[in-house]
Design a protein around this motif. Sequence first.
Motif, PDB file in Angstrom:
ATOM      1  N   UNK A   1      -0.340   1.561  11.967  1.00 15.93           N
ATOM      2  CA  UNK A   1      -0.941   1.204  13.246  1.00 15.93           C
ATOM      3  C   UNK A   1      -2.377   1.686  13.355  1.00 15.93           C
ATOM      4  N   UNK A   2      -3.037   1.812  12.228  1.00 18.02           N
ATOM      5  CA  UNK A   2      -4.461   2.105  12.218  1.00 18.02           C
ATOM      6  C   UNK A   2      -5.202   0.865  11.767  1.00 18.02           C
ATOM      7  N   UNK A   3      -6.308   0.601  12.411  1.00 14.71           N
ATOM      8  CA  UNK A   3      -7.127  -0.559  12.091  1.00 14.71           C
ATOM      9  C   UNK A   3      -8.538  -0.110  11.753  1.00 14.71           C
ATOM     10  N   UNK A   4      -9.171  -0.809  10.828  1.00 12.45           N
ATOM     11  CA  UNK A   4     -10.578  -0.585  10.509  1.00 12.45           C
ATOM     12  C   UNK A   4     -11.383  -1.727  11.109  1.00 12.45           C
TER      13      UNK A   4
ATOM     14  N   UNK B   1     -18.985   1.406  11.661  1.00 17.58           N
ATOM     15  CA  UNK B   1     -17.651   1.184  11.124  1.00 17.58           C
ATOM     16  C   UNK B   1     -16.717   2.180  11.804  1.00 17.58           C
ATOM     17  N   UNK B   2     -15.571   1.699  12.279  1.00 18.41           N
ATOM     18  CA  UNK B   2     -14.675   2.540  13.066  1.00 18.41           C
ATOM     19  C   UNK B   2     -13.239   2.430  12.572  1.00 18.41           C
ATOM     20  N   UNK B   3     -12.497   3.505  12.767  1.00 18.60           N
ATOM     21  CA  UNK B   3     -11.050   3.517  12.560  1.00 18.60           C
ATOM     22  C   UNK B   3     -10.418   3.754  13.916  1.00 18.60           C
ATOM     23  N   UNK B   4      -9.539   2.860  14.339  1.00 21.54           N
ATOM     24  CA  UNK B   4      -8.852   3.023  15.611  1.00 21.54           C
ATOM     25  C   UNK B   4      -7.345   3.073  15.370  1.00 21.54           C
ATOM     26  N   UNK B   5      -6.631   3.668  16.299  1.00 18.56           N
ATOM     27  CA  UNK B   5      -5.184   3.780  16.143  1.00 18.56           C
ATOM     28  C   UNK B   5      -4.533   4.159  17.452  1.00 18.56           C
ATOM     29  N   UNK B   6      -3.227   4.295  17.435  1.00 14.23           N
ATOM     30  CA  UNK B   6      -2.495   4.708  18.621  1.00 14.23           C
ATOM     31  C   UNK B   6      -2.651   6.205  18.844  1.00 14.23           C
TER      32      UNK B   6
ATOM     33  N   UNK C   1       6.749   5.158  18.818  1.00  6.86           N
ATOM     34  CA  UNK C   1       7.229   3.989  18.097  1.00  6.86           C
ATOM     35  C   UNK C   1       8.518   4.301  17.346  1.00  6.86           C
ATOM     36  N   UNK C   2       8.685   5.553  16.951  1.00  9.70           N
ATOM     37  CA  UNK C   2       9.868   5.956  16.199  1.00  9.70           C
ATOM     38  C   UNK C   2      10.997   6.420  17.107  1.00  9.70           C
ATOM     39  N   UNK C   3      10.617   6.988  18.261  1.00  8.08           N
ATOM     40  CA  UNK C   3      11.632   7.531  19.167  1.00  8.08           C
ATOM     41  C   UNK C   3      11.227   7.241  20.609  1.00  8.08           C
ATOM     42  N   UNK C   4      11.500   6.024  21.108  1.00  6.98           N
ATOM     43  CA  UNK C   4      11.101   5.675  22.473  1.00  6.98           C
ATOM     44  C   UNK C   4      11.705   6.584  23.525  1.00  6.98           C
TER      45      UNK C   4
ATOM     46  N   UNK D   1      -0.337   5.260  28.619  1.00  4.85           N
ATOM     47  CA  UNK D   1      -0.581   3.918  28.112  1.00  4.85           C
ATOM     48  C   UNK D   1      -0.265   3.872  26.631  1.00  4.85           C
ATOM     49  N   UNK D   2       1.027   3.780  26.254  1.00  2.59           N
ATOM     50  CA  UNK D   2       1.382   3.851  24.842  1.00  2.59           C
ATOM     51  C   UNK D   2       0.804   2.716  24.003  1.00  2.59           C
ATOM     52  N   UNK D   3       0.355   1.657  24.645  1.00  2.00           N
ATOM     53  CA  UNK D   3      -0.190   0.545  23.885  1.00  2.00           C
ATOM     54  C   UNK D   3      -1.687   0.694  23.623  1.00  2.00           C
ATOM     55  N   UNK D   4      -2.327   1.696  24.214  1.00  4.27           N
ATOM     56  CA  UNK D   4      -3.765   1.854  24.071  1.00  4.27           C
ATOM     57  C   UNK D   4      -4.150   2.300  22.664  1.00  4.27           C
TER      58      UNK D   4
END
Length: 322
Positions: free
Chosen positions: A10-13, A25-30, A36-39, A53-56
């Motif tokens: 869940x990391x994006x470049x 250049x950036x790395x973003x993630x939750x 995600x593993x234990x709601x 905001x778990x989706x942020x």
Amino acid sequence: MGAQRIRSGFRLALGSFTEDYRNRISVIGLADERLLLDPSGFEDENYGEGYTQPQDFVVLAEAMHGYPITKVAWEPASTLTQAWKASSTELLTSTGDALRIWEYFADPNSDVKPTSFVGRSTQPPTGRLTQKIALSSSKNPNPTSAPLTSFSWNTIAPALIVTSSIDTTCTVWDISASSAVTQLIAHDREVFDVAWVPGSTDSFVSVGADGSLRAFDLRSLEHSTILYEAHAYRNQSSTQSAGRQSSPLLRISFNPLDPNSIATFHSDSPDIQILDMRNPGRPVLELKGHKAPVQAIGWGSAEGSVLASAGDDNQLLIWDLI
């Protein structure tokens, strides 16, 4: 021996593309992936104050890039076994005025509080992103260097990266030695994209402004194979204008489960061509669904028959080519 850090899914470049030298250049993630593993642990106070905001996504690391970024991508999984690569970091590659290799190091003990929008956090990024290598056909990359338009990282031999350039060339680099393996004139005009043939360390294909898709073999660089040429195909199949016949090919994408299947598209065209390397010359299939020019394509990694495309018509289309 410490436990190997599990890489995040869940990391994006991200790379910016503005017509100046302030690109980043950036790395973003939750903010916290444990949800995600234990709601059921969402209300756990250990998840951090303000975690609403778990989706942020939040910025994990960022660095100045300068020249506009034409492509950015993470390392292939095969780099984990390479002696030249540190196990505690992840690698990123970007192209622009040069081929740049970046090291990303995440702080496993960070407590990142989320925000509503990426880049609006008042706290500094918790990870580090540093440039490891910069490779260019020029000794010192500068604004007059021929820009690189794309690259492809070899998944079998991850020390090998091939780049394409507007100066008509493709260059194969060995990043473990920080040097060029070979450079060749690939097209008559600008080269816009390049890709290794899946499962090969010797063969790659490229597309460019001359409207052709060509295949190269490092073991025999005296000649290339033209797999598809827009001008020749248009002459055979229609009576379109000469301007359309020479339309550049912008991007290529191999089906990861079928190394003979390639998707490509023309500049200013809403159609996508599916090609078979075993039967060069003309597409085996043309996909017509977009109402404006296509800008990006990509195959599904698990489903070899699924292709995604995005265009200027603000549509993301999913094609099942069974």
